[in-house]
Structures are given as C-alpha cells and as structure tokens.
Write an enzyme that holds these catalytic residues in place. Structure first.
Site, PDB file in Angstrom:
ATOM      1  N   TYR A 190       0.836  -1.199   0.000  1.00 23.71           N
ATOM      2  CA  TYR A 190       0.000   0.000   0.000  1.00 23.71           C
ATOM      3  C   TYR A 190       0.873   1.251   0.000  1.00 23.71           C
ATOM      4  O   TYR A 190       0.625   2.201  -0.728  1.00 23.71           O
ATOM      5  CB  TYR A 190      -0.913  -0.015   1.232  1.00 23.71           C
TER       6      TYR A 190
ATOM      7  N   PHE B 199     -21.515  11.716 -25.499  1.00 22.87           N
ATOM      8  CA  PHE B 199     -21.059  10.797 -26.549  1.00 22.87           C
ATOM      9  C   PHE B 199     -20.713   9.414 -26.006  1.00 22.87           C
ATOM     10  O   PHE B 199     -20.753   8.437 -26.728  1.00 22.87           O
ATOM     11  CB  PHE B 199     -19.850  11.378 -27.303  1.00 22.87           C
TER      12      PHE B 199
ATOM     13  N   PHE C 133      -9.539  19.517 -24.813  1.00 23.92           N
ATOM     14  CA  PHE C 133      -9.915  18.107 -24.915  1.00 23.92           C
ATOM     15  C   PHE C 133     -11.189  17.919 -24.087  1.00 23.92           C
ATOM     16  O   PHE C 133     -11.419  18.656 -23.129  1.00 23.92           O
ATOM     17  CB  PHE C 133      -8.780  17.182 -24.445  1.00 23.92           C
ATOM     18  N   THR C 134     -11.997  16.915 -24.461  1.00 22.40           N
ATOM     19  CA  THR C 134     -13.321  16.751 -23.833  1.00 22.40           C
ATOM     20  C   THR C 134     -13.259  16.702 -22.308  1.00 22.40           C
ATOM     21  O   THR C 134     -13.921  17.485 -21.626  1.00 22.40           O
ATOM     22  CB  THR C 134     -13.997  15.456 -24.354  1.00 22.40           C
TER      23      THR C 134
ATOM     24  N   ASP D  10      -0.231  18.926 -21.410  1.00 28.69           N
ATOM     25  CA  ASP D  10      -0.900  17.629 -21.459  1.00 28.69           C
ATOM     26  C   ASP D  10      -0.051  16.757 -22.376  1.00 28.69           C
ATOM     27  O   ASP D  10      -0.020  16.957 -23.602  1.00 28.69           O
ATOM     28  CB  ASP D  10      -2.322  17.783 -22.001  1.00 28.69           C
TER      29      ASP D  10
ATOM     30  N   ARG E 140     -15.829  12.389 -33.510  1.00 29.71           N
ATOM     31  CA  ARG E 140     -15.196  13.546 -32.877  1.00 29.71           C
ATOM     32  C   ARG E 140     -15.774  14.790 -33.549  1.00 29.71           C
ATOM     33  O   ARG E 140     -15.174  15.383 -34.423  1.00 29.71           O
ATOM     34  CB  ARG E 140     -13.669  13.499 -33.028  1.00 29.71           C
TER      35      ARG E 140
ATOM     36  N   LYS F 182      -2.014   6.138 -22.951  1.00 29.18           N
ATOM     37  CA  LYS F 182      -1.450   6.462 -24.264  1.00 29.18           C
ATOM     38  C   LYS F 182       0.074   6.538 -24.154  1.00 29.18           C
ATOM     39  O   LYS F 182       0.769   5.743 -24.750  1.00 29.18           O
ATOM     40  CB  LYS F 182      -2.005   7.802 -24.756  1.00 29.18           C
TER      41      LYS F 182
END
Ligand code: F0G
Length: 481
Positions: A80, A455, A132-133, A223, A389, A266
């Site tokens: 932990y 979406f 970005f969303t 980002d 998109r 990613k």
C-alpha cells in the site's frame, strides 16, 4: 527506422517489432453487425467488442505492451505504501522529464481533476491550443471557462502546415489582455492536439508560449498524453531539432513547462497516469487531494503492475523506432485514402487517421451528427469501430442548444504496435467503398441524451431506414466479387 524502400520505388512503413502474443478476432456478417449497431443505439462506444473486427475507437489503454513491459510487471512490488515499484516509476519520470516531484493518478482525467481543483476557481479562464473533452469538463465543473488560442490552420482540414497544434501567440496575448493575468488559472498546451486530428506543436512555438507566460507570471501546463507522436513530428518536421535525440527533445519540452500530466493509457503504452512538476507549492496542494480522490501517494489508484509497465514504457518512448510506428501507419492510411479522393485530415497527425465527415457526408446537416452517422455506417459495412469527434462530442449550452463542433471528424485510431498493414489496407478498401456510396448514409438523432459527456453513453436512432439500405448495397457489391 522511418520507412522501407521497395524495389518498385514505393515506400512502406515497417514494423520494428515482431508479434509474440496474439488475440483472435472475428468478422461478424453484415446482418449481425446491423443487429449489434441497433443494440448499441448507433453509438460505437456501446458496441460489444466481440462484434468488432478492427477496434479503432481509441489508442487509449489498447496499445500493445512489449516483452520488457510484461517482464517488469512480474517484478512489481505490491504494498500500500512505499513500494519499490513506485520508486522506480518516480525515478524514471524524474530522469525523463527532469522534474523533482511526481504524483501518480489512475488516468489522465484524474490528473485533470486534481489540477482543476487546485488551479481553477469560479470565473477562472484556461487558455489552450485546443481543448480536450475531459479537460474542458473538469475546468467547467470547477467554474472556469476555456479559451481556445489555435492557429487558423488548426481548423483547415486539408493543409500543409507541419504544426497545426501550435498556439496562436497573438490570440494568447489578446486573451491575457482581455481577462487579465489574475483570472487565468493556467495556459495549457496539448501535445498532439487530439480533437483536431492528433496535430503537433513545435518546440519553437512552445518556447514562445513559455516566454509570454513567464512575462505575465502564468502557469504553463503540458498535457503530454500524446507526447510520443508529437516528439516524432518535432524530430521529423522541425529543422532545428533534426539533430537532437528523442530524449533531448523531451527534456527541451519539459524544461519549458511548469506542470506535465499524462494519460499512461497512451504515453508509455500501459494504464494509469501522473503529474510531474518542480513547483513545490503546486505539488503540496495537489498532494493533499491525492489520498482523497486517487489513493495513497505511492500508487494513486494504479496497480503496481501498471506502474512497472509505465516506467518501462516511458523509457521505450525515447526510441525513434517505437514512437514513429503510430504516426507512420497513420500516414499510410491517410495517403492511401487521399489518393482515392476520400476527404481526410492532412497533414497526417498522430493517434490515427481522421476523416472529414462534414465533407464525406456533405448532405447530412450538423444537427444530424454527420461524424456519428459515418462512424455507424463504417462499422456496419466493415466491422471497424471508429469514434465520432464532432458535435456529438460537444455539450449543449446552458439553454439546451446544440453547440456545433468546429470540425466533424471520424477518428480511426491506430493503437500502437497493434494492427498490421494488411488490416489497414482492408480499412482503406471499405472506407473507399463507403465514400462511393456515401449518399446512402443518412443522419442520426438522440433518443437518450446524458447531460455530461453524452457521446460516451448516449443512444441514437437513424432518421430513416438508411442503415438497411446501406447494408443491402454493400452485400450486393461484395457478393459479386
Ligand atoms: N488528454 C488527452 C489529450 C487525451 O487524449 C485523453 C484521453 C485524456 C487527456 C484523458 O486521459 O483517458 O486516461 O483519462 N483520450 C482518450 C481518447 C479517451 O480516446 O482520445 P484518460
């Protein structure tokens, strides 16, 4: 390795890896796909993977891991608090990005949640090269607004601009003058700007943004979720950086920003995410929230196996052979489709191939979601799952009116190290057939519409019997072959 030259003079992208483990996939018949599409409310997010042939929905969490990543996962130190695994990941992030502090989080949007909670107040403004969303949703949720400072080429679907993800410096200056530096929570640069087709920024542009931020005392946030692709494009397209190693370019970028966050689904081909910074004040504030939302400071919602995979994946990202794979396979698809007259976003970006649905389906108005309709149509005739998109990915305004997206794109992601050239050739063939029969495709309407990020879970219905007619035409043509 960039491309392999063939004796014919042609060039093809080359896989600089070999397959060690495979997953069987199957191609369901058209009638079954029509049924699956109906069950999914014509939303490709709601399709079951067993009904999908090539899953090009996203490059998130579906990239192929390397043998070294898998091996490292076996060495994970489960605890932990204070696990050695965390130490290895922290050290790798410090080494690659040169930032003192690292905070683990369970994925990219968790980093966005923490950053928005610490930096955004009601009335705050975030200036970005493109939103970005999930990022925008977190900023808005905390009472802020997003101001886009993209260059004009960003929205030109066909362009030869090598860095469509650059920030427009005049727009940045104008926004600072309009809102006042005190209201600006942070300036956000997104590597490989996702929603405009995985388009990169240049190192020179980032340096210029940095200078402006420094002059006004603004925090600059990167980002880095799609950093791997952006690194490839800087090396390939920015003359001043051609002689630099991938590692040097990475440090060049990192040294210009105050905060780096990433989705490791990613970047690093694994799962999870993290935030890196040198700013002790920000680190302190973020650290206080971490146990509340993510978990203890040495795992942040990730399993130790994921953390081992990220550490190795980040190191592998420093290799040109690795980072060029996705952009080059994407370029193959884009170039093959463009040669056949299909409207695609150019120049090719990272992440995947983007089709301009507004032009592809120029008879379907924006309020009937052309990009969503194209995603449904392509699945129906090929079993390929792409992602809308466009306007479906936007939220309605406070009065409930549609906010039309700048671009209506169908994204066909090219997850890293996953698909082969023959699979992409199949995709090119089916898209080409669909383009020739595009008039058969009609629009969609929402029948169930969630308020937030509609979406993902929204359900739609076709505005006529176009799916049936499209399926019939497809069956007829391919039965004759
Ligand atoms: N930032 C960018 C640029 C992204 O592309 C994503 C995710 C996130 C943040 C959020 O990261 O998913 O780990 O929470 N993009 C995925 C996609 C969802 O399919 O493009 P996450």
């Amino acid at each position: 390795m960039n491309k392999i030259k063939l004796f014919s003079g042609e060039q093809i992208p080359m896989e600089m890896h070999k397959v060690k483990i495979v997953q069987k996939i199957q191609l369901a018949p058209t009638s079954k796909r029509l049924e699956a599409l109906r069950e999914a409310g014509f939303n490709t997010f709601l399709l079951k993977n067993r009904d999908v042939f090539l899953d090009m929905l996203t490059d998130s969490g579906v990239n192929a891991m390397s043998d070294a990543q898998q091996a490292a996962m076996m060495l994970a130190d489960d605890s932990y608090a204070g696990s050695q695994t965390f130490g290895r990941l922290e050290q790798k992030c410090q080494e690659i990005f040169g930032k003192r502090h690292f905070l683990p989080a369970h994925q990219g949007r968790a980093c966005e949640n923490l950053l928005a909670k610490v930096l955004v107040r009601p009335g705050s403004v975030v200036i970005t090269n493109y939103h970005f969303t999930t990022t925008k949703a977190h900023i808005v949720l905390n009472g802020g607004t997003v101001v886009e400072a993209f260059i004009p080429e960003a929205l030109q679907t066909t362009s030869s601009h090598p860095f469509k993800g650059n920030m427009d410096l005049e727009k940045l200056e104008a926004a600072i003058a309009e809102y006042g530096a005190h209201r600006i929570a942070f300036v956000r640069m997104e590597a490989g700007a996702n929603l405009i087709g995985g388009q990169p920024f240049s190192l020179a542009n980032l340096a210029a943004v940095r200078n402006i931020c420094r002059r006004h005392g603004l925090v600059l946030v990167l980002d880095a979720s799609l950093l791997a692709d952006n690194l490839h494009f800087i090396k390939e397209r920015e003359a001043e950086c051609r002689g630099m190693s991938v590692r040097e370019i990475t440090r060049g970028i990192a040294d210009l920003v105050d905060v780096i966050y990433f989705s490791a689904r990613k970047l690093g081909c694994s799962r999870g995410g993290g935030i890196c910074t040198d700013r002790a004040d920000l680190f302190g504030a973020l650290r206080e929230l971490l146990p509340l939302y993510e978990g203890f400071l040495t795992y942040g919602g990730m399993s130790v196996r994921e953390m081992e995979a990220i550490a190795v994946g980040l190191e592998e990202t420093m290799d040109e052979d690795m980072i060029s794979q996705c952009p080059q396979f994407t370029a193959f698809m884009v170039e093959e489709l463009a040669r056949r007259g299909v409207p695609v976003v150019t120049p090719p970006g990272g992440l995947g191939c983007h089709i301009n649905a507004r032009e592809f389906l120029d008879h379907v108005p924006q309020e009937q979601y052309p990009a969503g309709a194209l995603a449904a149509a392509l699945y129906l005739i090929s079993g390929i799952r792409g992602m809308e998109r466009g306007t479906m990915s936007e939220a309605r305004d406070a009065e409930g009116n549609e906010v039309f997206a700048d671009l209506e794109l169908l994204r066909l992601a090219v997850p890293r190290r996953v698909y082969t050239l023959s699979q992409l050739t199949y995709a090119v063939d089916r898209i080409t057939w669909l383009y020739a029969h595009r008039r058969l495709v009609g629009g969609l309407k929402f029948v169930e519409e969630p308020k937030t990020l509609r979406f993902f879970l929204g359900r739609l219905a076709p505005l006529s019997d176009w799916p049936e007619r499209l399926a019939e035409a497809f069956e007829r043509d391919y039965a004759q072959l």
